[in-house]
Design a protein around this motif. Structure first.
Motif, short mmCIF file in Angstrom:
data_model
loop_
_atom_site.label_atom_id
_atom_site.label_comp_id
_atom_site.label_asym_id
_atom_site.label_seq_id
_atom_site.Cartn_x
_atom_site.Cartn_y
_atom_site.Cartn_z
N VAL A 155 -8.43 39.11 13.03
CA VAL A 155 -7.49 38.04 12.66
C VAL A 155 -7.35 37.03 13.80
O VAL A 155 -7.25 35.82 13.56
N ALA A 156 -7.37 37.50 15.05
CA ALA A 156 -7.26 36.59 16.19
C ALA A 156 -8.42 35.59 16.21
O ALA A 156 -8.22 34.38 16.38
N GLY A 168 -1.20 31.99 10.74
CA GLY A 168 -2.46 32.60 10.31
C GLY A 168 -2.26 33.91 9.58
O GLY A 168 -3.06 34.28 8.71
N ILE A 169 -1.17 34.61 9.90
CA ILE A 169 -0.89 35.87 9.23
C ILE A 169 -0.62 35.62 7.75
O ILE A 169 -1.02 36.42 6.89
N ALA A 170 0.05 34.53 7.43
CA ALA A 170 0.34 34.20 6.03
C ALA A 170 -0.93 33.87 5.26
O ALA A 170 -1.05 34.17 4.07
N ILE A 171 -1.90 33.26 5.94
CA ILE A 171 -3.14 32.87 5.26
C ILE A 171 -3.93 34.10 4.81
O ILE A 171 -4.55 34.09 3.74
N VAL A 172 -3.90 35.18 5.59
CA VAL A 172 -4.67 36.37 5.24
C VAL A 172 -3.87 37.34 4.37
O VAL A 172 -4.39 38.37 3.93
N ALA A 173 -2.58 37.02 4.11
CA ALA A 173 -1.71 37.96 3.40
C ALA A 173 -2.20 38.28 2.00
O ALA A 173 -2.01 39.41 1.51
N SER A 174 -2.86 37.32 1.33
CA SER A 174 -3.25 37.55 -0.06
C SER A 174 -4.31 38.62 -0.22
O SER A 174 -4.44 39.23 -1.28
#
Length: 456
Positions: free
Chosen positions: A346-347, A401-407
């Protein structure tokens, strides 16, 4: 209660869930038939996983309600949660009071945590290198969801304070495993110390704990018989919930994540089993399959703990006292997938989509922070999210960025949890082998060490 209201709700539930009810009943009957025919537990779990995937795709294509099938999965997860707290409590006490040498306890504790840290650090390196090589953020336009709210990272002091038992009854009721584990450690050590002076005083308590351990093992067998049905339901709901339109934009991230997880799983776990424990890795993974399957479908190391204990002792032939110490600890703080691989990927992903260049010093920081934070968030709900937040914060990267990968995180979490649980299984074998607590001859026998989880 108004019977008319009840009748109307029953009819409405059947009308909106008729397809999931039919699919659920057919699969449950089929799995029960396989169990009656004494088909192996691992085989039934694999079949259930496949049937769940097919059922989920059908429900998604038909845009059908899946509440009925979701109910089956929820019941299974609740039953697993029911046994976790009492299981951890009696196992930790029983494993320690059986060890008369406190030096031995310190030694296996040091080895266990050492392996956890080492493998998580290696996992972070693999996640980092895989992300740099395959570029998971290619083609992604960084748009932050409007309703995104970053999770607050607890301070180090707050994390430590939260793990200290305050009211064991309240902690147990709230499902806080770490405080219960620590409370059990206090009781166990006190029992050992008092037993050195007054063995007759602690003997009744020891007998009670040993009896409670046996009873809990039997309860676990009852609960685990529902595993194939639970696996079917959980996979079906997952497949029904996420369609291709949800996965397409982040398909590359999913692929990169699973590539890193598979590399760590095969090369690191397989290599440690082969080179350190001197065990055939193919045979090891075959025996560990029930743990892998349950972890993959439940997405919970705690939910996997009961079956992992059965696998470690019955199939891998690790002594119960090592298994009873390592497995609960691993479910609490061994996060190779969630704390090692995922934050590193993710980073790199976030830095790429926001156009931020990372230096070699940043790469070193990713690995160090990932390994340390994986231990530091032990017992904190959502350890993957917290570990990722810690890493992004340490690097100064946007938390959006955490929200972008949440799905797609739920889909990736299946693989992450499987790696976490398998890492605990591997550590149990490594520690037991180093302490002479591994029955190699029994492991190598060409017999099917099937878990006795068929209906009586």
């Amino acid at each position: 209660m108004d019977s008319t209201w009840l009748d109307n709700n029953v009819v409405a539930a059947i009308q909106t869930n008729w397809l999931s009810i039919v699919l659920g009943l057919v699969v449950i009957l089929a799995l029960h038939f396989l169990a009656r025919k004494r088909i192996g537990f691992g085989t039934r779990v694999l079949i259930a996983l496949g049937l769940g995937l097919v059922a989920g795709v059908v429900l998604n294509a038909a845009e059908a309600n899946y509440d009925a099938i979701q109910l089956i999965g929820s019941i299974y997860v609740n039953l697993i949660r029911m046994v976790v707290i009492p299981l951890v409590f009696v196992l930790v006490i029983n494993s320690i009071i059986s060890i008369t040498d406190t030096g031995y306890l310190k030694k296996i504790g040091g080895k266990t945590i050492g392996w956890f840290l080492l493998t998580t650090g290696i996992a972070a390196v693999i996640g980092l290198l895989t992300a740099l090589a395959l570029n998971p953020g290619a083609g992604i336009d960084a748009q932050t969801p409007e309703d995104f709210q970053a999770r607050e990272v607890p301070t180090l002091f707050q994390v430590i304070l939260d793990q200290v038992p305050n009211n064991p009854i309240s902690d147990a009721a709230n499902g806080k495993v770490v405080p219960i584990l620590i409370f059990a450690l206090f009781i166990a050590i006190a029992t050992v110390k008092l037993g050195e002076k007054k063995p007759e005083t602690v003997q009744p308590f020891k007998a009670f704990i040993q009896s409670a351990t046996e009873i809990m093992h039997q309860v676990i067998k009852f609960v685990l018989r529902f595993t194939p049905y639970g696996v079917f339901a959980l996979i079906a709901v997952m497949a029904a919930r996420y369609g291709l339109e949800t996965l397409e934009p982040l398909a590359r991230l999913i692929g990169v994540s699973y590539a890193a997880l598979i590399i760590h799983f095969v090369l690191i776990f397989g290599g440690l089993v082969l080179l350190v424990a001197k065990v055939n890795p193919i045979k090891f993974f075959k025996k560990a399959y029930p743990t892998i399957a349950v972890a993959f479908t439940t997405r919970s190391s705690y939910a996997t703990l009961p079956v992992n204990l059965e696998v470690i002792t019955k199939r891998l032939r690790v002594s119960p006292r090592v298994a009873s110490f390592v497995a609960p600890l691993g479910a609490t703080m061994n996060f190779n997938g969630c704390g090692g691989i995922w934050p590193a990927i993710v980073a790199v992903f976030v830095a790429d989509i926001f156009g931020i260049n990372l230096s070699f010093a940043d790469y070193i920081l990713i690995v160090l922070v990932s390994a340390i934070s994986s231990i530091g968030v032990a017992g904190v709900p959502g350890p993957a999210s917290i570990s990722t937040t810690v890493v992004l914060t340490a690097l100064g990267l946007p938390l959006e960025g955490i929200a972008i990968v949440a799905s797609v995180e739920a889909l990736i979490d299946m693989g992450r949890t499987a790696v976490n649980a398998t890492g605990t299984t591997v550590t149990s074998l490594l520690v037991a082998n180093s302490e002479g607590e591994f029955d190699r001859e029994a492991f190598d026998r060409d017999v099917e060490d099937e878990l006795e989880l068929n209906p009586a």
